[in-house]
Design an enzyme around this catalytic site. Sequence first.
Site, PDB file in Angstrom:
ATOM      1  N   TYR A 142       0.816  -0.913  -0.142  1.00 22.60           N
ATOM      2  CA  TYR A 142      -0.042   0.024   0.139  1.00 22.60           C
ATOM      3  C   TYR A 142       0.958   1.747  -0.350  1.00 22.60           C
ATOM      4  O   TYR A 142       0.114   2.572  -0.641  1.00 22.60           O
ATOM      5  CB  TYR A 142      -0.678  -0.446   1.844  1.00 22.60           C
ATOM      6  CG  TYR A 142      -1.721  -1.079   1.428  1.00 22.60           C
ATOM      7  CD1 TYR A 142      -2.072  -1.741  -0.279  1.00 22.60           C
ATOM      8  CD2 TYR A 142      -2.492  -0.868   2.197  1.00 22.60           C
ATOM      9  CE1 TYR A 142      -3.573  -2.789   0.246  1.00 22.60           C
ATOM     10  CE2 TYR A 142      -3.934  -2.351   2.156  1.00 22.60           C
ATOM     11  CZ  TYR A 142      -3.922  -2.875   1.224  1.00 22.60           C
ATOM     12  OH  TYR A 142      -4.566  -3.835   1.189  1.00 22.60           O
ATOM     13  N   LYS A 193       3.779 -15.236   2.569  1.00 18.66           N
ATOM     14  CA  LYS A 193       4.074 -15.897   1.029  1.00 18.66           C
ATOM     15  C   LYS A 193       5.248 -16.114   0.554  1.00 18.66           C
ATOM     16  O   LYS A 193       5.862 -16.113  -0.371  1.00 18.66           O
ATOM     17  CB  LYS A 193       2.829 -15.489   0.367  1.00 18.66           C
ATOM     18  CG  LYS A 193       1.606 -15.230   0.148  1.00 18.66           C
ATOM     19  CD  LYS A 193       1.170 -16.998  -0.115  1.00 18.66           C
ATOM     20  CE  LYS A 193       1.006 -17.685  -1.222  1.00 18.66           C
ATOM     21  NZ  LYS A 193       0.536 -18.220  -2.013  1.00 18.66           N
ATOM     22  N   ASP A 226      -2.752 -18.007   2.117  1.00 14.93           N
ATOM     23  CA  ASP A 226      -3.684 -18.432   1.558  1.00 14.93           C
ATOM     24  C   ASP A 226      -4.390 -19.899   2.320  1.00 14.93           C
ATOM     25  O   ASP A 226      -5.282 -19.873   2.564  1.00 14.93           O
ATOM     26  CB  ASP A 226      -3.745 -18.812   0.211  1.00 14.93           C
ATOM     27  CG  ASP A 226      -1.717 -19.431  -0.093  1.00 14.93           C
ATOM     28  OD1 ASP A 226      -1.169 -19.713   0.594  1.00 14.93           O
ATOM     29  OD2 ASP A 226      -2.608 -19.751  -0.817  1.00 14.93           O
ATOM     30  N   ASP A 250      -4.762  -7.163   5.838  1.00 15.39           N
ATOM     31  CA  ASP A 250      -6.319  -5.925   5.129  1.00 15.39           C
ATOM     32  C   ASP A 250      -8.092  -7.590   4.794  1.00 15.39           C
ATOM     33  O   ASP A 250      -8.952  -7.335   5.367  1.00 15.39           O
ATOM     34  CB  ASP A 250      -6.030  -5.551   4.268  1.00 15.39           C
ATOM     35  CG  ASP A 250      -7.638  -4.253   3.805  1.00 15.39           C
ATOM     36  OD1 ASP A 250      -8.116  -4.638   4.582  1.00 15.39           O
ATOM     37  OD2 ASP A 250      -7.057  -3.486   3.078  1.00 15.39           O
ATOM     38  N   ASP A 254     -11.331  -8.969   7.563  1.00 17.62           N
ATOM     39  CA  ASP A 254     -12.003  -9.028   6.706  1.00 17.62           C
ATOM     40  C   ASP A 254     -12.501 -10.654   7.116  1.00 17.62           C
ATOM     41  O   ASP A 254     -13.934 -10.394   7.385  1.00 17.62           O
ATOM     42  CB  ASP A 254     -12.990  -8.664   5.807  1.00 17.62           C
ATOM     43  CG  ASP A 254     -12.174  -6.773   5.472  1.00 17.62           C
ATOM     44  OD1 ASP A 254     -11.957  -6.836   7.276  1.00 17.62           O
ATOM     45  OD2 ASP A 254     -12.606  -6.473   4.546  1.00 17.62           O
TER      46      ASP A 254
END
Length: 370
Positions: A142, A193, A226, A250, A254
């Site tokens: 970001y 990852k 993941d 992020d 959620d």
Amino acid sequence: MPTYKLFLLPGDGIGPEVMAEALKTADLLGQIGVAKFETEMGLVGGAAYDSHGKAISDSDMRLAGAADAVLLGAVGGPQWDSVAFDRRPEAGLFRLRKDMDLFANLRPAVCYPALADASSLKREAIESLDLMFVRELTGGIYFGEPKAIIDLGDGRKRAVDTQVYDTHEIERVGRAAFELARKRKNKVTSADKHNVMKSGVLWREVITALHSHEFADVTLEHQLADSLGMQLVRRPTQFDVIVTDNLFGDLLSDVAAMLTGSLGMLPSASLGAPDPTTGKRRALYEPVHGSAPDIAGKGIANPIAMIGSLALCLRYSLGLDEAADKAEQAIANVLAAGLRTADIARDVSAVVSTAEMGAAIRAELRRLLA
């Protein structure tokens, strides 16, 4: 009675509606002698852009930096979709995070017993859920450079976002996660990852070294981001503290939010480093939910995440742990009594408005603190 300065940024959409309930809750704490709050109101997001063409002004940034804590409602809405990227509502939130160096975002995901059936998972999978995301907030994709859309000619374009992390950025958010775990169930899960991303390789290397050198008493496990997403919807109660980077945090937090029944239920805290002299840290508190423009102005928004964010402020910025505990208990008790806003309503006794839910929580909080 101690006095604290709160800087309030209601923002856009339902932000002003839920902020009003948090402010009334702070006023109640003053009335019953817990603490006195001096408040100032500012503009952020679309409201700030409409007022002066920027997502947050320099003067409001100074007020944010001088406050004991900042409370923010929500930013954004479709009416600002065509605004230049660096002036869009979200730019105000990003500037607050970056300029105040709020690197550790705490997102608790708790399943209240009364809401177990509102989750997307079966009751037996979600009961007793109590996990904490610690999301790195000021680095990663970001904020990384270069960030651009490049015109290649012939109608073709190329978009570039850069994932960048330095050792110290990973260390400080990892340290925040391990310290928090010591106060909970003493377990940290780090998500990355590392199998396909160099930033993930460094992330795992730094978290592993930090654990070995400073936090060997805490259980540490690593998971691919993941795979962790899959485990969150398979058996979420296996986790305690989850630490991860800005992007994965992020997305995954959620997912955890919906496990609790609604995004309207989750508060968050964004913390900076403790001041070496005073021990105080800059902090911003906000609900995880967005501005929800489709229900703005209807009086049906869920204020629980905003009031819960005030409770986190009481705990992490002001040291008012008992008041924080009572505020969270008041929320649980009101839900157990059957009150619901529309987003979490099922077969219950009463669906109430934003203001009615806020009033019920304050009445219960007053009783608990009597």
